[in-house]
Design an enzyme around this catalytic site. Structure first.
Site, PDB file in Angstrom:
ATOM      1  N   CYS A  46       0.857  -1.195   0.000  1.00  0.00           N
ATOM      2  CA  CYS A  46       0.000   0.000   0.000  1.00  0.00           C
ATOM      3  C   CYS A  46       0.895   1.248   0.000  1.00  0.00           C
ATOM      4  O   CYS A  46       1.699   1.424   0.915  1.00  0.00           O
ATOM      5  CB  CYS A  46      -0.910   0.019   1.218  1.00  0.00           C
ATOM      6  SG  CYS A  46      -1.856   1.565   1.294  1.00  0.00           S
ATOM      7  N   GLY A  76      -5.386  -2.450 -14.323  1.00  0.00           N
ATOM      8  CA  GLY A  76      -5.956  -1.897 -15.553  1.00  0.00           C
ATOM      9  C   GLY A  76      -6.812  -2.834 -16.371  1.00  0.00           C
ATOM     10  O   GLY A  76      -7.051  -2.571 -17.549  1.00  0.00           O
ATOM     11  N   LYS A 136       0.997  -9.669  -1.954  1.00  0.00           N
ATOM     12  CA  LYS A 136       0.684  -8.659  -2.980  1.00  0.00           C
ATOM     13  C   LYS A 136       1.878  -7.718  -3.148  1.00  0.00           C
ATOM     14  O   LYS A 136       2.269  -7.013  -2.216  1.00  0.00           O
ATOM     15  CB  LYS A 136      -0.562  -7.865  -2.585  1.00  0.00           C
ATOM     16  CG  LYS A 136      -1.016  -6.878  -3.652  1.00  0.00           C
ATOM     17  CD  LYS A 136      -2.417  -6.384  -3.380  1.00  0.00           C
ATOM     18  CE  LYS A 136      -2.945  -5.535  -4.521  1.00  0.00           C
ATOM     19  NZ  LYS A 136      -4.341  -5.137  -4.301  1.00  0.00           N
TER      20      LYS A 136
END
Ligand code: SIN
Length: 307
Positions: A131, A246, A167
């Protein structure tokens, strides 16, 4: 067109199709559940959780950009206990896999959350070390291989039988270094990419558009970066990959799968069209059928060398 088997496996977790919704773009599913049966999705990655509730960063914390958006939300969430008590029972009603996404200030916090979520019975835990919008934890763990390994190792130790997916951040010089560190520490899968740090300035006020100055860029503008990074990571490690960044069409998800992803997540596209994940799923099925594949999983890693 012939029927294509759309099921895939991600770290041993069977998904009915390769389309997952990305953490932070789907809340806990309640709003999107008004549009369609959430059981149509391959998996739901819930809003990122922390050990205690967080208010997130001050507004403005969202801004549009050409072909994308910036966010500096700062992990607003009700905390892991409230998720388990109030949101997980709702999500469990649907015939889909539930992925919990967690961020900690310390490796120990990741461990505590893994223990709670494992006991609560989530299907997969996505360990967010990427993050870009928080001071402690987050990106600090995702940009240094030794810290990425430490968090992964602690998460694995406390996750019991629930697979751990780490992640990764694109905000690094070489993403394969972090991927290798996570693999070496026992990760079961990787997800990538999180957002790319960016900034927008209002030329009249001469102030940044976001209160936190910078934020994470997502949306169609980042797809080629995601495809490149999935391709690099696929060649560096043996772990299954959830690709994201995306994706708004079946062709985008197919690119990520050809580059090496076993499944693909849809995120920002849902803000414009809540049905985007279903369109992506159907688009993927069409591509696979057109190419004569019997299973969509045949796309994974099947990119050909240029010559
Ligand atoms: C945020 O809440 O700031 C976004 C979470 C993330 O990018 O991991």
């Amino acid at each position: 067109m012939p029927e294509v088997n759309m099921s895939v496996s991600l770290a041993g977790v069977p998904l009915k199709n390769p389309v997952v919704v990305a953490s932070g773009t789907f809340g806990f599913g309640r709003e999107y559940g008004k549009f369609y049966d959430l059981g149509e999705l391959g998996g739901i990655c819930a809003k990122g959780l922390t050990l205690r509730p967080r208010m997130g960063n001050p507004a403005p914390r969202i801004a549009e950009t050409p072909m994308g958006m910036l966010n500096s939300v700062g992990l607003e969430n009700p905390g892991v206990d409230a998720f388990i008590a109030e949101e997980l029972p709702f999500l469990r009603q649907f015939d889909t896999k539930i992925i919990a996404n967690i961020s900690g200030n310390t490796p120990e916090e990741y461990g505590i959350m893994c223990e709670k979520l494992s006991a609560a019975g989530v299907d997969l835990i996505e360990v967010n070390i990427s993050c870009p919008n928080v001071k402690a934890g987050g990106l600090a763990y995702g940009t240094r291989p030794e810290l990425a390994a430490e968090v992964t190792e602690v998460a694995k130790r406390h996750a019991g039988r629930v697979p751990v997916m780490v992640k990764l951040s694109p905000n690094v010089t070489d993403i394969t270094e972090i991927a290798r560190a996570a693999e070496g520490a026992g990760a079961d899968a990787l997800s990538l990419i999180n957002t790319i740090r960016g900034m927008r300035i209002d030329v009249d006020t001469r102030r940044p558009v976001l209160k936190m100055n910078t934020g994470g860029l997502s949306g169609p503008a980042v797809l080629p970066v995601a495809v490149r990074m999935v391709w690099e990571v696929r060649r560096a490690v043996r772990l299954p990959i959830l690709g994201m960044g995306g994706v708004s069409r079946g062709e985008d998800a197919a690119q990520l799968m050809l580059a090496g992803a076993s499944a693909a997540a849809v995120g920002t596209a849902m803000f414009a069209d809540p049905f985007a994940p279903l369109r992506v799923r159907d688009g993927l099925a069409e591509i696979a059928a057109r190419q004569g594949l019997s299973a969509v999983s045949e796309l994974t890693g099947a990119v050909l060398p240029f010559s």
